[in-house]
Design a protein around this motif. Structure first.
Motif, PDB file in Angstrom:
ATOM      1  N   THR A   1      74.217  23.631  46.874  1.00 26.74           N
ATOM      2  CA  THR A   1      73.159  24.639  46.763  1.00 26.74           C
ATOM      3  C   THR A   1      73.800  26.009  46.526  1.00 26.74           C
ATOM      4  O   THR A   1      73.381  26.756  45.627  1.00 26.74           O
ATOM      5  CB  THR A   1      72.303  24.639  48.047  1.00 26.74           C
TER       6      THR A   1
ATOM      7  N   TYR B   1      65.310  24.813  49.749  1.00 31.08           N
ATOM      8  CA  TYR B   1      64.220  24.220  48.980  1.00 31.08           C
ATOM      9  C   TYR B   1      62.879  24.410  49.662  1.00 31.08           C
ATOM     10  O   TYR B   1      61.835  24.169  49.085  1.00 31.08           O
ATOM     11  CB  TYR B   1      64.548  22.735  48.740  1.00 31.08           C
TER      12      TYR B   1
ATOM     13  N   GLY C   1      75.961  17.398  52.782  1.00 36.82           N
ATOM     14  CA  GLY C   1      74.662  17.930  53.179  1.00 36.82           C
ATOM     15  C   GLY C   1      74.691  19.331  53.763  1.00 36.82           C
ATOM     16  O   GLY C   1      73.655  19.868  54.130  1.00 36.82           O
TER      17      GLY C   1
HETATM   18  N1  ATP Z   1      66.372  19.485  45.056  1.00 35.22           N
HETATM   19  C1  ATP Z   1      66.319  19.409  46.398  1.00 35.22           C
HETATM   20  N2  ATP Z   1      65.118  19.400  47.035  1.00 35.22           N
HETATM   21  C2  ATP Z   1      65.059  19.362  48.385  1.00 35.22           C
HETATM   22  N3  ATP Z   1      66.132  19.296  49.192  1.00 35.22           N
HETATM   23  C3  ATP Z   1      67.342  19.294  48.626  1.00 35.22           C
HETATM   24  C4  ATP Z   1      67.500  19.349  47.199  1.00 35.22           C
HETATM   25  N4  ATP Z   1      68.819  19.347  46.908  1.00 35.22           N
HETATM   26  C5  ATP Z   1      69.460  19.281  48.109  1.00 35.22           C
HETATM   27  N5  ATP Z   1      68.577  19.248  49.131  1.00 35.22           N
HETATM   28  C6  ATP Z   1      68.903  19.212  50.584  1.00 35.22           C
HETATM   29  O1  ATP Z   1      69.627  20.395  50.919  1.00 35.22           O
HETATM   30  C7  ATP Z   1      70.675  20.097  51.837  1.00 35.22           C
HETATM   31  C8  ATP Z   1      71.997  20.604  51.253  1.00 35.22           C
HETATM   32  O2  ATP Z   1      72.279  19.873  50.060  1.00 35.22           O
HETATM   33  P1  ATP Z   1      73.554  20.181  49.154  1.00 35.22           P
HETATM   34  O3  ATP Z   1      73.521  19.231  48.021  1.00 35.22           O
HETATM   35  O4  ATP Z   1      73.600  21.631  48.863  1.00 35.22           O
HETATM   36  O5  ATP Z   1      74.725  19.826  50.168  1.00 35.22           O
HETATM   37  P2  ATP Z   1      76.263  19.483  49.895  1.00 35.22           P
HETATM   38  O6  ATP Z   1      77.013  20.142  50.983  1.00 35.22           O
HETATM   39  O7  ATP Z   1      76.620  19.839  48.511  1.00 35.22           O
HETATM   40  O8  ATP Z   1      76.276  17.926  50.062  1.00 35.22           O
HETATM   41  P3  ATP Z   1      77.195  16.831  49.337  1.00 35.22           P
HETATM   42  O9  ATP Z   1      78.593  17.119  49.776  1.00 35.22           O
HETATM   43  O10 ATP Z   1      76.674  15.538  49.892  1.00 35.22           O
HETATM   44  O11 ATP Z   1      76.971  16.980  47.868  1.00 35.22           O
HETATM   45  C9  ATP Z   1      70.638  18.598  52.071  1.00 35.22           C
HETATM   46  O12 ATP Z   1      69.980  18.367  53.301  1.00 35.22           O
HETATM   47  C10 ATP Z   1      69.831  18.063  50.913  1.00 35.22           C
HETATM   48  O13 ATP Z   1      69.121  16.926  51.297  1.00 35.22           O
END
Ligand code: ATP
Length: 218
Positions: free
Chosen positions: A43, A11, A38
């Motif tokens: 993503t 992001y 996280g």
């Molecule tokens: N729209 C956004 N804007 C800014 N940062 C974001 C956004 N979406 C996610 N992040 C950040 O990107 C990082 C990865 O997030 P992501 O949701 O891809 O992780 P994840 O492994 O799927 O987590 P979870 O298992 O908790 O869903 C995190 O630090 C999160 O805070």
């Protein structure tokens, strides 16, 4: 084959959350992606479904590189994916009755009402939604019922690839089993591939042909 090649995404361009990740899903293959909260799984899943433009790398769908992202992706590439998210309420238009929510991708791609009605009529019993529930709006149904509608919406265009991002995280055991069963029945019939993101190792090991584990942000 769905190939994620050297994906860097996030992001903030200077602080990507996913760095140089590659993952390949074969035709009809089910791949699980496990990792702590996280680390960037969602993503990567959004990049795979052409919903998030990566900063570097490419997504190659059946040999053809993605030619755009979100609404900028060509229709035949965009509609090759059915996506289910963790939070059905965030991905459901609160004004739509469940039958219209399921039919939304058909309407958006210009299909006639009769065709949409027929396809919804076919899918509703598969996901376990009665006519009475189809007539309700999201605030009038449970999270599990709404997620059933979101799974039907993901299948409505008969996608080649399913991306399930923590699809069952909010659900009880019986709804989880029912919806995993729906996805698997669809995959058996269609040969679609699957990327299933989650925290539940037991579920993903049972569900998928192969599980990729991220220990921390790669
Ligand atoms: N729209 C956004 N804007 C800014 N940062 C974001 C956004 N979406 C996610 N992040 C950040 O990107 C990082 C990865 O997030 P992501 O949701 O891809 O992780 P994840 O492994 O799927 O987590 P979870 O298992 O908790 O869903 C995190 O630090 C999160 O805070």
């Amino acid at each position: 084959m769905l190939e994620l090649r050297g994906i860097t995404a996030g992001y903030e361009p200077r602080e990507p959350v996913v760095r140089d990740v590659s993952l390949t899903i074969g035709d009809g293959e089910a791949v699980g992606l496990l990792g702590p909260s996280g680390c960037g799984k969602s993503t990567l899943a959004r990049v795979a479904a052409l919903l998030h433009r990566p900063d570097a790398g490419s997504v190659v769908i059946d040999g053809e590189p993605a030619r755009g992202w979100r609404h900028g992706a060509p229709r035949e590439q965009r509609t090759a994916f059915g996506v289910v998210f963790q939070q059905p309420r965030q991905s459901a238009d609160p004004r739509l009755r469940l039958r219209d929510l399921i039919a939304e991708p058909l309407r958006a791609t210009g299909r006639r009402r009769a065709e949409a009605d027929a396809r919804v009529g076919e899918l509703a019993p598969v996901v376990g939604l009665s006519d009475e529930l189809l007539a309700r709006r999201p605030h009038e149904v449970s999270d599990g019922q709404l997620q059933r509608a979101c799974v039907a919406r993901a299948l409505v265009l008969r996608p080649r690839w399913l991306i399930c991002d923590e699809m069952t995280a909010m659900l009880d055991a019986s709804t989880t089993a029912a919806l995993v069963g729906v996805v698997e029945a669809y995959r058996r019939e269609s040969g679609a591939g699957l990327l299933a993101v989650g925290h539940d190792a037991v579920l993903l090991e049972r569900w998928c042909d192969r599980v990729v584990r991220w220990e921390r942000s790669p």
